[in-house]
Enzyme design. Sequence first.
Site, PDB file in Angstrom:
ATOM      1  N   CYS A 164       0.852  -1.186   0.000  1.00  0.00           N
ATOM      2  CA  CYS A 164       0.000   0.000   0.000  1.00  0.00           C
ATOM      3  C   CYS A 164       0.883   1.228   0.000  1.00  0.00           C
ATOM      4  CB  CYS A 164      -0.913   0.015   1.221  1.00  0.00           C
ATOM      5  SG  CYS A 164      -2.353   1.060   0.922  1.00  0.00           S
TER       6      CYS A 164
ATOM      7  N   CYS B 142      -0.200   4.149   1.714  1.00  0.00           N
ATOM      8  CA  CYS B 142      -0.593   5.086   2.781  1.00  0.00           C
ATOM      9  C   CYS B 142       0.473   5.300   3.855  1.00  0.00           C
ATOM     10  CB  CYS B 142      -1.922   4.686   3.411  1.00  0.00           C
ATOM     11  SG  CYS B 142      -1.955   3.027   4.092  1.00  0.00           S
TER      12      CYS B 142
ATOM     13  N   CYS C 265      -4.072   5.808   0.122  1.00  0.00           N
ATOM     14  CA  CYS C 265      -3.518   4.526  -0.341  1.00  0.00           C
ATOM     15  C   CYS C 265      -3.113   4.545  -1.815  1.00  0.00           C
ATOM     16  CB  CYS C 265      -4.515   3.403  -0.082  1.00  0.00           C
ATOM     17  SG  CYS C 265      -4.992   3.278   1.651  1.00  0.00           S
TER      18      CYS C 265
ATOM     19  N   LYS D 156     -12.283  -5.448   1.645  1.00  0.00           N
ATOM     20  CA  LYS D 156     -11.820  -4.551   2.698  1.00  0.00           C
ATOM     21  C   LYS D 156     -12.797  -3.398   2.834  1.00  0.00           C
ATOM     22  CE  LYS D 156      -7.945  -1.721   4.226  1.00  0.00           C
ATOM     23  NZ  LYS D 156      -6.534  -1.361   4.029  1.00  0.00           N
TER      24      LYS D 156
ATOM     25  N   ARG E  90     -11.319   7.123   3.503  1.00  0.00           N
ATOM     26  CA  ARG E  90     -11.022   6.136   2.466  1.00  0.00           C
ATOM     27  C   ARG E  90     -12.285   5.583   1.795  1.00  0.00           C
ATOM     28  NH1 ARG E  90      -5.857   6.164   3.863  1.00  0.00           N
ATOM     29  NH2 ARG E  90      -4.970   5.122   5.687  1.00  0.00           N
TER      30      ARG E  90
ATOM     31  N   LYS F 221     -11.986  -8.209   5.628  1.00  0.00           N
ATOM     32  CA  LYS F 221     -11.405  -7.331   6.645  1.00  0.00           C
ATOM     33  C   LYS F 221     -12.336  -6.168   6.927  1.00  0.00           C
ATOM     34  CE  LYS F 221      -7.576  -4.216   7.306  1.00  0.00           C
ATOM     35  NZ  LYS F 221      -6.560  -3.438   6.685  1.00  0.00           N
TER      36      LYS F 221
ATOM     37  N   TYR G 145      -3.263  -9.665  15.957  1.00  0.00           N
ATOM     38  CA  TYR G 145      -2.266  -9.143  16.893  1.00  0.00           C
ATOM     39  C   TYR G 145      -2.187  -9.979  18.161  1.00  0.00           C
ATOM     40  CZ  TYR G 145      -2.777  -5.312  13.656  1.00  0.00           C
ATOM     41  OH  TYR G 145      -2.836  -4.587  12.496  1.00  0.00           O
TER      42      TYR G 145
HETATM   43  C1  PBG Z   1      -3.286   0.025   4.894  1.00  0.00           C
HETATM   44  C2  PBG Z   1      -3.805  -0.962   5.866  1.00  0.00           C
HETATM   45  C3  PBG Z   1      -4.723  -0.745   6.897  1.00  0.00           C
HETATM   46  C4  PBG Z   1      -4.813  -1.938   7.591  1.00  0.00           C
HETATM   47  C5  PBG Z   1      -3.976  -2.858   6.957  1.00  0.00           C
HETATM   48  N1  PBG Z   1      -3.369  -2.240   5.882  1.00  0.00           N
HETATM   49  C6  PBG Z   1      -5.429   0.463   7.366  1.00  0.00           C
HETATM   50  C7  PBG Z   1      -6.235   1.298   6.491  1.00  0.00           C
HETATM   51  O1  PBG Z   1      -6.745   0.902   5.453  1.00  0.00           O
HETATM   52  O2  PBG Z   1      -6.350   2.463   6.908  1.00  0.00           O
HETATM   53  C8  PBG Z   1      -5.663  -2.134   8.813  1.00  0.00           C
HETATM   54  C9  PBG Z   1      -5.140  -3.076   9.805  1.00  0.00           C
HETATM   55  C10 PBG Z   1      -5.687  -2.957  11.162  1.00  0.00           C
HETATM   56  O3  PBG Z   1      -6.517  -2.100  11.515  1.00  0.00           O
HETATM   57  O4  PBG Z   1      -5.235  -3.772  11.983  1.00  0.00           O
HETATM   58  N2  PBG Z   1      -3.916   0.037   3.673  1.00  0.00           N
HETATM   59 ZN    ZN Z   2      -3.343   1.977   2.609  1.00  0.00          ZN
END
Ligand code: PBG
Ligand code: ZN
Length: 329
Positions: free
Chosen positions: A120, A122, A130, A196, A218, A249, A314
């Site tokens: 990504c 970001c 992103c 996502k 986003r 996700k 985690y």
């Molecule tokens: C970045 C990304 C994100 C997560 C994984 N890769 C955050 C987002 O889209 O802002 C989220 C992971 C998490 O909250 O544990 N693209």
């Molecule tokens: Zn991102």
Amino acid sequence: MKISRMRRYRRTENIRLTFADVGLTLHNLVYPLFILDRIGKARIPVDTMPGINQYSIEAVTEHVAELVNLGVKNYILFGVPSKKDKKGTGAWAKEGPVPQAIERLKDQFGTEITLYADVCLCEYTSHGHCGVLDANGNVLNDESLLPLSKAAVTYANAGADWVAPSNMMDFRVKSIRDALDDNGHKEVAILSYSAKFASNYYGPFRDAAGSAPSFGNRKSYQIDYRNSRQPLREIKNDEMQGADAVMVKPALPYLDIIAKAKERTYLPLYAYNVSGEYSLVKFGAKSGLFDERSIVMENLMAIKRAGADAIISYHVQDIARNNWLEETE
Ligand code: PBG
Ligand code: ZN
């Protein structure tokens, strides 16, 4: 007809275990790592995610060595670069924290571990989006594909086993697959963050990765949680573009999507038990609301039961250190 006495199945722990049709091992779990680009040994706690730290390469190598000994073999890496720019050029710099960490970890642990590299922009863009922006601050789709593909190739060159595009740009999987193949990485697999959602549960992660957008949100690229069919189309699209595995996700508020996805694809299905889900559990357990092990096992089993083959979480370090997967009552 005789009415069943269901409690016969539940009388002893041994009987209950006989009929458990969902299980979990460390092999089903993937543990996230946040990599700093600092030399020496640095370990910075993430305040919003108790127990989670950002690590320099030296420090992460020690952390992984401890966890590998405990049986944790799958890791996904996120970069926490010290410098960012408008285009996110750090995402494909081979001296960046992620490729450097991959090289080091692969040197030390080889095929005993599997490394996933999040793909990504970001974490690397000054604006925290992103993809790349036009003059009005819109996130451009097709213009973002080349930088993302370059990032994927950089991680593959460093030795990543999987690349995991989380950016939600359309056609990213095809673009990354072509770039990997053209650069001699036919064996590197793609785990797409296909379904996502634009979620409030990513808040703590954005502290950990320093990737919060500096303006807006986003919602123009991540899925609207009021829709239940787009995530399934995203999965189908990514499958057609050559994804080797797909993801839903977040996990817990989206078990319905996991269950539907499972019925509609034969690809391995991952679920991401995201930062906000983790922190709710950690802070809840700290306040004495519930026993941490019990709540973690219930959550992860629920995600497994819904249909996830593998879970990014985690909680993995706590599970491994405290043997939470051992059978007990
Ligand atoms: C970045 C990304 C994100 C997560 C994984 N890769 C955050 C987002 O889209 O802002 C989220 C992971 C998490 O909250 O544990 N693209
Ligand atoms: Zn991102």
